[in-house]
Design a protein around this motif. Structure first.
Motif, PDB file in Angstrom:
ATOM      1  N   PRO A 291       0.822  -1.212   0.000  1.00 39.57           N
ATOM      2  CA  PRO A 291       0.000   0.000   0.000  1.00 39.57           C
ATOM      3  C   PRO A 291       0.857   1.263   0.000  1.00 39.57           C
ATOM      4  N   GLY A 292       0.757   2.022  -1.059  1.00 39.05           N
ATOM      5  CA  GLY A 292       1.478   3.284  -1.131  1.00 39.05           C
ATOM      6  C   GLY A 292       2.854   3.231  -1.742  1.00 39.05           C
ATOM      7  N   GLN A 293       3.370   2.044  -2.081  1.00 43.42           N
ATOM      8  CA  GLN A 293       4.710   1.980  -2.653  1.00 43.42           C
ATOM      9  C   GLN A 293       4.901   0.711  -3.465  1.00 43.42           C
ATOM     10  N   LYS A 294       5.477   0.864  -4.655  1.00 41.50           N
ATOM     11  CA  LYS A 294       5.771  -0.275  -5.518  1.00 41.50           C
ATOM     12  C   LYS A 294       7.172  -0.794  -5.245  1.00 41.50           C
ATOM     13  N   VAL A 295       7.352  -2.058  -5.516  1.00 40.79           N
ATOM     14  CA  VAL A 295       8.684  -2.664  -5.491  1.00 40.79           C
ATOM     15  C   VAL A 295       9.315  -2.407  -6.848  1.00 40.79           C
ATOM     16  N   ASN A 296      10.519  -1.834  -6.833  1.00 40.02           N
ATOM     17  CA  ASN A 296      11.111  -1.400  -8.098  1.00 40.02           C
ATOM     18  C   ASN A 296      12.610  -1.677  -8.144  1.00 40.02           C
ATOM     19  N   TYR A 297      12.969  -2.952  -8.202  1.00 38.53           N
ATOM     20  CA  TYR A 297      14.342  -3.389  -8.442  1.00 38.53           C
ATOM     21  C   TYR A 297      15.363  -2.693  -7.544  1.00 38.53           C
ATOM     22  N   GLY A 298      15.150  -2.839  -6.244  1.00 42.21           N
ATOM     23  CA  GLY A 298      16.137  -2.349  -5.295  1.00 42.21           C
ATOM     24  C   GLY A 298      15.808  -1.032  -4.638  1.00 42.21           C
ATOM     25  N   ASN A 299      14.597  -0.528  -4.841  1.00 40.98           N
ATOM     26  CA  ASN A 299      14.237   0.714  -4.157  1.00 40.98           C
ATOM     27  C   ASN A 299      14.106   0.464  -2.658  1.00 40.98           C
ATOM     28  N   THR A 300      14.221   1.535  -1.879  1.00 45.02           N
ATOM     29  CA  THR A 300      14.239   1.415  -0.423  1.00 45.02           C
ATOM     30  C   THR A 300      12.877   1.729   0.173  1.00 45.02           C
ATOM     31  N   PHE A 301      12.460   0.886   1.095  1.00 48.21           N
ATOM     32  CA  PHE A 301      11.254   1.149   1.869  1.00 48.21           C
ATOM     33  C   PHE A 301      11.676   1.775   3.191  1.00 48.21           C
ATOM     34  N   THR A 302      11.101   2.904   3.526  1.00 48.39           N
ATOM     35  CA  THR A 302      11.580   3.696   4.659  1.00 48.39           C
ATOM     36  C   THR A 302      10.734   3.547   5.916  1.00 48.39           C
ATOM     37  N   THR A 303       9.731   2.714   5.895  1.00 50.27           N
ATOM     38  CA  THR A 303       8.958   2.450   7.102  1.00 50.27           C
ATOM     39  C   THR A 303       8.543   0.997   7.144  1.00 50.27           C
ATOM     40  N   LEU A 304       8.781   0.358   8.264  1.00 47.34           N
ATOM     41  CA  LEU A 304       8.427  -1.061   8.404  1.00 47.34           C
ATOM     42  C   LEU A 304       6.918  -1.267   8.369  1.00 47.34           C
ATOM     43  N   ARG A 305       6.168  -0.252   8.769  1.00 45.31           N
ATOM     44  CA  ARG A 305       4.706  -0.375   8.777  1.00 45.31           C
ATOM     45  C   ARG A 305       4.170  -0.620   7.372  1.00 45.31           C
ATOM     46  N   ARG A 306       4.859  -0.118   6.370  1.00 45.97           N
ATOM     47  CA  ARG A 306       4.377  -0.241   4.996  1.00 45.97           C
ATOM     48  C   ARG A 306       4.398  -1.679   4.511  1.00 45.97           C
ATOM     49  N   THR A 307       5.308  -2.476   5.024  1.00 51.21           N
ATOM     50  CA  THR A 307       5.427  -3.853   4.544  1.00 51.21           C
ATOM     51  C   THR A 307       4.744  -4.864   5.461  1.00 51.21           C
ATOM     52  N   VAL A 308       3.921  -4.387   6.390  1.00 53.88           N
ATOM     53  CA  VAL A 308       3.152  -5.303   7.241  1.00 53.88           C
ATOM     54  C   VAL A 308       2.049  -6.013   6.462  1.00 53.88           C
ATOM     55  N   PRO A 309       1.274  -5.299   5.618  1.00 49.54           N
ATOM     56  CA  PRO A 309       0.250  -6.003   4.828  1.00 49.54           C
ATOM     57  C   PRO A 309       0.895  -6.876   3.753  1.00 49.54           C
ATOM     58  N   GLU A 310       0.214  -7.926   3.378  1.00 51.06           N
ATOM     59  CA  GLU A 310       0.725  -8.795   2.319  1.00 51.06           C
ATOM     60  C   GLU A 310       0.791  -8.036   0.999  1.00 51.06           C
ATOM     61  N   PRO A 311       1.885  -8.155   0.256  1.00 48.78           N
ATOM     62  CA  PRO A 311       2.010  -7.431  -1.007  1.00 48.78           C
ATOM     63  C   PRO A 311       1.120  -8.004  -2.100  1.00 48.78           C
ATOM     64  N   THR A 312       0.829  -7.160  -3.072  1.00 49.57           N
ATOM     65  CA  THR A 312       0.154  -7.598  -4.290  1.00 49.57           C
ATOM     66  C   THR A 312       1.229  -7.977  -5.298  1.00 49.57           C
ATOM     67  N   ILE A 313       1.127  -9.172  -5.869  1.00 44.42           N
ATOM     68  CA  ILE A 313       2.155  -9.676  -6.781  1.00 44.42           C
ATOM     69  C   ILE A 313       1.500 -10.126  -8.080  1.00 44.42           C
ATOM     70  N   SER A 314       2.039  -9.661  -9.196  1.00 38.77           N
ATOM     71  CA  SER A 314       1.558 -10.087 -10.506  1.00 38.77           C
ATOM     72  C   SER A 314       2.745 -10.202 -11.450  1.00 38.77           C
ATOM     73  N   PHE A 315       2.510 -10.778 -12.611  1.00 40.71           N
ATOM     74  CA  PHE A 315       3.592 -10.906 -13.584  1.00 40.71           C
ATOM     75  C   PHE A 315       3.002 -11.045 -14.982  1.00 40.71           C
ATOM     76  N   THR A 316       3.833 -10.738 -15.962  1.00 42.66           N
ATOM     77  CA  THR A 316       3.408 -10.803 -17.352  1.00 42.66           C
ATOM     78  C   THR A 316       3.407 -12.246 -17.848  1.00 42.66           C
ATOM     79  N   ALA A 317       2.883 -12.442 -19.028  1.00 42.67           N
ATOM     80  CA  ALA A 317       2.903 -13.759 -19.654  1.00 42.67           C
ATOM     81  C   ALA A 317       4.279 -14.016 -20.272  1.00 42.67           C
ATOM     82  N   GLU A 318       4.530 -15.285 -20.588  1.00 43.46           N
ATOM     83  CA  GLU A 318       5.768 -15.682 -21.243  1.00 43.46           C
ATOM     84  C   GLU A 318       5.500 -16.024 -22.696  1.00 43.46           C
ATOM     85  N   LEU A 319       6.344 -15.559 -23.570  1.00 42.01           N
ATOM     86  CA  LEU A 319       6.233 -15.946 -24.978  1.00 42.01           C
ATOM     87  C   LEU A 319       6.432 -17.450 -25.112  1.00 42.01           C
TER      88      LEU A 319
END
Length: 217
Positions: A68-96
């Motif tokens: 909530p409020g922040q995307k995971v972006n290949y090494g970006n930093t999360f600055t509050t532990l409260r943000r990662t308490v909820p389970e993340p939303t995870i999706s991915f593209t299809a494979e050729l």
């Protein structure tokens, strides 16, 4: 003219014989570009997740994750532990080359830096494990949570590399039994053994973020 009518009729029958879900998957599914895959590969290697977590990496899909409020972006930093308490939303593209409606995947969230990057004696800590996931375009997918989400609790000032990995499942896949499924037994997860035992292929996609006590408020 009669021949033309036959061609049209044949095309109509052929299209009708393909399941509606399969048609929708092939037309609506996003695919990662070659530039995105190159960026993904370079980011994982630059973070030294190869070889710290996986032996090699050649992505064929893009992994998206967010809290909530922040995307995971290949090494970006999360600055509050409260943000990662909820389970993340995870999706991915299809494979050729793989029908998104008929291909399932396993998702891991692992910490190769537990309890700290200098002496990671508890690596790899398993924070989440999901099987039977499918690309984002498949709205009818039925994911199975094998190891429920445990929010990150870094014990070091130095940030940990919390890493999402996606593996392709073989047909008739049965998840290997593991003591690490239990909430109190997540440390020292043997990813290589689990992948080999289950016949998983990959990883075909990855993403990660950093979080530690120095960054957390």
């Amino acid at each position: 003219m009669h021949f033309l009518h036959l061609l049209v009729a044949a095309a109509t029958v052929s299209a009708a014989s393909v399941p509606e879900q399969s048609l929708r998957s092939r037309t609506a599914c996003p695919y990662a570009t070659s530039a995105e895959l190159a960026f993904e590969r370079n980011a994982i290697y630059a973070a030294k997740l190869v070889p710290d977590l996986i032996p090699s990496f050649k992505p064929t899909l893009r992994v998206d994750a967010s809290y909530p409020g922040q995307k995971v972006n290949y090494g970006n930093t999360f600055t509050t532990l409260r943000r990662t308490v909820p389970e993340p939303t995870i999706s991915f593209t299809a494979e050729l080359g793989y029908d998104p409606a008929k291909t399932n995947y396993t998702i891991f969230l692992l910490d190769p830096d537990a309890p700290n990057p200098t002496t990671p004696i508890l690596k790899d800590y398993l924070h989440l494990l999901i099987s039977d996931a499918q690309p984002v375009c498949i709205t009818t997918q039925k994911r199975k949570t094998l190891a429920s989400y445990m929010s990150p609790t870094p014990l070091s000032v130095a940030p940990h590399r919390y890493t999402f990995l996606v593996y392709r499942q073989p047909k008739n896949y049965v998840p290997p039994p593991s003591l690490n499924y239990a909430p109190g037994a997540r440390n020292n997860f043997d990813l290589a053994a689990y992948v080999k035992q289950g016949g998983l292929q990959g990883p075909v996609g990855a993403n990660y973020y950093r979080e530690g006590l120095a960054q957390a408020a």
